[in-house]
Motif scaffolding. Structure first.
Motif, PDB file in Angstrom:
ATOM      1  N   ALA A 206      59.422  93.904  28.196  1.00  0.00           N
ATOM      2  CA  ALA A 206      60.448  94.585  28.993  1.00  0.00           C
ATOM      3  C   ALA A 206      60.238  94.376  30.485  1.00  0.00           C
ATOM      4  N   ALA A 207      58.979  94.202  30.905  1.00  0.00           N
ATOM      5  CA  ALA A 207      58.684  94.049  32.329  1.00  0.00           C
ATOM      6  C   ALA A 207      59.345  92.812  32.937  1.00  0.00           C
ATOM      7  N   PHE A 208      59.679  91.820  32.122  1.00  0.00           N
ATOM      8  CA  PHE A 208      60.312  90.604  32.638  1.00  0.00           C
ATOM      9  C   PHE A 208      61.707  90.875  33.204  1.00  0.00           C
ATOM     10  N   THR A 209      62.381  91.875  32.687  1.00  0.00           N
ATOM     11  CA  THR A 209      63.755  92.135  33.117  1.00  0.00           C
ATOM     12  C   THR A 209      63.955  93.551  33.637  1.00  0.00           C
ATOM     13  N   ALA A 210      62.918  94.377  33.605  1.00  0.00           N
ATOM     14  CA  ALA A 210      63.041  95.769  34.041  1.00  0.00           C
ATOM     15  C   ALA A 210      63.117  95.860  35.558  1.00  0.00           C
ATOM     16  N   ALA A 211      63.772  96.922  36.030  1.00  0.00           N
ATOM     17  CA  ALA A 211      63.831  97.170  37.472  1.00  0.00           C
ATOM     18  C   ALA A 211      62.495  97.660  38.015  1.00  0.00           C
ATOM     19  N   GLY A 212      61.651  98.194  37.150  1.00  0.00           N
ATOM     20  CA  GLY A 212      60.360  98.711  37.559  1.00  0.00           C
ATOM     21  C   GLY A 212      59.627  99.269  36.362  1.00  0.00           C
ATOM     22  N   PRO A 213      58.437  99.841  36.568  1.00  0.00           N
ATOM     23  CA  PRO A 213      57.621 100.308  35.438  1.00  0.00           C
ATOM     24  C   PRO A 213      58.293 101.398  34.616  1.00  0.00           C
ATOM     25  N   ARG A 214      59.053 102.290  35.230  1.00  0.00           N
ATOM     26  CA  ARG A 214      59.694 103.354  34.455  1.00  0.00           C
ATOM     27  C   ARG A 214      60.685 102.770  33.452  1.00  0.00           C
ATOM     28  N   ASP A 215      61.480 101.794  33.864  1.00  0.00           N
ATOM     29  CA  ASP A 215      62.426 101.169  32.948  1.00  0.00           C
ATOM     30  C   ASP A 215      61.693 100.463  31.805  1.00  0.00           C
ATOM     31  N   ALA A 216      60.586  99.796  32.118  1.00  0.00           N
ATOM     32  CA  ALA A 216      59.812  99.114  31.074  1.00  0.00           C
ATOM     33  C   ALA A 216      59.231 100.121  30.092  1.00  0.00           C
ATOM     34  N   LEU A 217      58.744 101.250  30.587  1.00  0.00           N
ATOM     35  CA  LEU A 217      58.197 102.291  29.711  1.00  0.00           C
ATOM     36  C   LEU A 217      59.285 102.878  28.805  1.00  0.00           C
ATOM     37  N   ASP A 218      60.474 103.095  29.350  1.00  0.00           N
ATOM     38  CA  ASP A 218      61.586 103.598  28.528  1.00  0.00           C
ATOM     39  C   ASP A 218      61.891 102.632  27.396  1.00  0.00           C
ATOM     40  N   ALA A 219      61.950 101.349  27.712  1.00  0.00           N
ATOM     41  CA  ALA A 219      62.255 100.346  26.690  1.00  0.00           C
ATOM     42  C   ALA A 219      61.165 100.285  25.631  1.00  0.00           C
ATOM     43  N   ALA A 220      59.916 100.380  26.048  1.00  0.00           N
ATOM     44  CA  ALA A 220      58.800 100.284  25.095  1.00  0.00           C
ATOM     45  C   ALA A 220      58.796 101.442  24.110  1.00  0.00           C
ATOM     46  N   LEU A 221      59.230 102.601  24.536  1.00  0.00           N
ATOM     47  CA  LEU A 221      59.256 103.757  23.632  1.00  0.00           C
ATOM     48  C   LEU A 221      60.265 103.597  22.507  1.00  0.00           C
ATOM     49  N   THR A 222      61.248 102.737  22.671  1.00  0.00           N
ATOM     50  CA  THR A 222      62.285 102.604  21.643  1.00  0.00           C
ATOM     51  C   THR A 222      61.807 101.874  20.395  1.00  0.00           C
ATOM     52  N   VAL A 223      60.639 101.229  20.450  1.00  0.00           N
ATOM     53  CA  VAL A 223      60.206 100.415  19.307  1.00  0.00           C
ATOM     54  C   VAL A 223      59.210 101.131  18.402  1.00  0.00           C
ATOM     55  N   ILE A 224      58.814 102.361  18.752  1.00  0.00           N
ATOM     56  CA  ILE A 224      57.843 103.092  17.929  1.00  0.00           C
ATOM     57  C   ILE A 224      58.429 104.437  17.523  1.00  0.00           C
ATOM     58  N   PRO A 225      57.914 105.033  16.446  1.00  0.00           N
ATOM     59  CA  PRO A 225      58.462 106.310  15.983  1.00  0.00           C
ATOM     60  C   PRO A 225      58.366 107.391  17.059  1.00  0.00           C
ATOM     61  N   ALA A 226      59.486 108.036  17.351  1.00  0.00           N
ATOM     62  CA  ALA A 226      59.527 109.036  18.410  1.00  0.00           C
ATOM     63  C   ALA A 226      58.618 110.217  18.122  1.00  0.00           C
ATOM     64  N   GLY A 227      58.382 110.509  16.845  1.00  0.00           N
ATOM     65  CA  GLY A 227      57.554 111.653  16.488  1.00  0.00           C
ATOM     66  C   GLY A 227      56.082 111.362  16.401  1.00  0.00           C
ATOM     67  N   SER A 228      55.683 110.104  16.602  1.00  0.00           N
ATOM     68  CA  SER A 228      54.259 109.775  16.534  1.00  0.00           C
ATOM     69  C   SER A 228      53.523 110.407  17.702  1.00  0.00           C
ATOM     70  N   ARG A 229      52.238 110.677  17.504  1.00  0.00           N
ATOM     71  CA  ARG A 229      51.465 111.271  18.599  1.00  0.00           C
ATOM     72  C   ARG A 229      51.391 110.334  19.785  1.00  0.00           C
ATOM     73  N   PHE A 230      51.367 109.045  19.524  1.00  0.00           N
ATOM     74  CA  PHE A 230      51.321 108.074  20.608  1.00  0.00           C
ATOM     75  C   PHE A 230      52.567 108.207  21.484  1.00  0.00           C
ATOM     76  N   ALA A 231      53.746 108.206  20.858  1.00  0.00           N
ATOM     77  CA  ALA A 231      54.990 108.308  21.627  1.00  0.00           C
ATOM     78  C   ALA A 231      55.084 109.643  22.354  1.00  0.00           C
ATOM     79  N   ARG A 232      54.665 110.716  21.703  1.00  0.00           N
ATOM     80  CA  ARG A 232      54.733 112.033  22.334  1.00  0.00           C
ATOM     81  C   ARG A 232      53.830 112.111  23.558  1.00  0.00           C
ATOM     82  N   THR A 233      52.682 111.453  23.499  1.00  0.00           N
ATOM     83  CA  THR A 233      51.766 111.452  24.639  1.00  0.00           C
ATOM     84  C   THR A 233      52.349 110.672  25.808  1.00  0.00           C
TER      85      THR A 233
END
Length: 376
Positions: A206-233
């Protein structure tokens, strides 16, 4: 703030990712022992040596500095003494991932990942979950048993540190990057350990096309289960940042909420990484400095943060104090790669990214990766 302008060429972003991974790893290596080198101890060391704010590799320890003993490798990875990179698994696995994709294409299987490990990777240069999986492979087990049999490290950070190459070769395609990372990760990890690898690969892509780190982090969260402890953290750290807490307050909160997991577990390290990227605000130096100052698995976190920051800014914008001492060289335990040029590894990575993009543009097929089955 470092520019994340879209006109940075692909080759420069990939090269920046490689440089950032190596430099961030070198920055964190002297203090890699999270049960001893806490955030407080790291900052006390930096104050003792006059290195706050941290803008370069760690300074050498003052004579007689009791309680501040660095790792044995420190003479080769402190400022003024860096002459090429030190050998480290955080770089070894990026090289192995490159070798994997060149040898088997993007349709590689988890079994082929294991077969590759057994050839050029020495057993004693593996750790925690990777060593358990390597032992299981040598004893004839096959995935997914290689990850689950006699392996108490299944949710540690190891699979995350192997994920960058899947992001570098899938620029702007975080779901495809996550799919590749998952296929690699299940050799040695399960649960949050696999989600960590998927997230990291997606974050880099995502960092290749993101406007900055926040956008890349938002995109990365979409590929893992939202209820996982990793995503919640990760979301928790993002919410604390949005609430305008300081970096110190955010990490103190996250530390309390992930207490007991251990300093190599993927979940608390995700908090450190996320905070470093957010509070670093796209600036390469600030990003890797804050990430390493966050403690826990400092060399691994520094490497991943450096990779993301390097992709965001490109190699040309990586400051000279980080880039020049590396001498465009890596040390590696992977047979045939000790002394390899960082620029050459980056060029090979770009060729893979272009090959995958060409196959996708032609409608299909060279080893098209499966969509990530995030619920498995």
């Amino acid at each position: 703030m470092t520019s994340t302008a879209p006109d940075i060429p692909l080759a420069d972003r990939v090269h920046g990712g490689w440089l950032g991974r190596v430099a961030g790893n070198m920055l964190g290596k002297p203090v890699e022992r999270g049960d001893h080198w806490t955030r407080d101890r790291i900052d006390r060391y930096l104050r003792l040596t006059g290195a706050l704010p941290l803008t370069d590799y760690l300074p050498a320890p003052p004579e007689g500095a009791v309680g501040f003993e660095l790792r044995p490798e420190w003479p080769a990875c402190v400022r003024g003494r860096v002459d090429g990179s030190c050998r480290d698994d955080d770089v070894d696995y990026a090289i192995l991932g490159l070798e994997l994709l060149e040898s088997h294409g993007f349709g590689f299987s988890t079994e082929q990942v294991g077969e590759l490990w057994l050839r050029p990777l020495p057993y004693l240069q593996t750790y925690t979950a990777e060593r358990a999986a390597y032992r299981n492979l040598a004893n004839g087990l096959r995935p997914p048993l290689t990850a689950t049999y006699d392996n108490p490290y299944q949710e540690f950070i190891g699979a995350l540190i192997r994920a960058d190459v899947f992001g570098w070769t899938c620029p702007g395609d975080p779901r495809r990057a996550a799919s590749l990372a998952r296929r690699d990760a299940v050799l040695s990890h399960s649960g949050n350990g696999v989600y960590a690898a998927m997230w990291a690969a997606a974050l880099v892509a995502a960092a290749f096309t993101a406007a900055g780190p926040r956008d890349a982090l938002d995109a990365a969260l979409t590929v893992i289960p939202a209820g996982s402890r990793f995503a919640r953290t990760v979301r928790r750290v993002m919410s604390l940042y949005e609430a305008s807490l300081s970096w110190e307050e955010t990490l103190a909160t996250a530390e309390g909420e992930t207490a007991g997991l251990g300093w190599i577990h993927a979940v608390p390290n995700a908090a450190v990484l996320t905070a470093g990227l957010l509070y670093g605000e796209g600036d390469f130096t600030r990003t890797i400095a804050l990430t390493v100052r966050g403690g826990l698995d400092t060399d691994s976190n520094g490497a991943t943060a450096g990779s993301v920051a390097g992709v965001l800014c490109g190699a040309a914008a990586v400051p000279a104090q980080w880039r020049d001492p590396l001498r465009d060289r890596v040390r590696s335990a992977v047979f045939g790669y000790d002394g390899a040029r960082i620029s050459e590894l980056a060029e090979r990575t770009v060729r893979l990214a272009e090959r995958r993009a060409g196959a996708a543009g032609a409608g299909g097929a060279e080893g098209a990766a499966r969509s990530p089955d995030v619920e498995e």
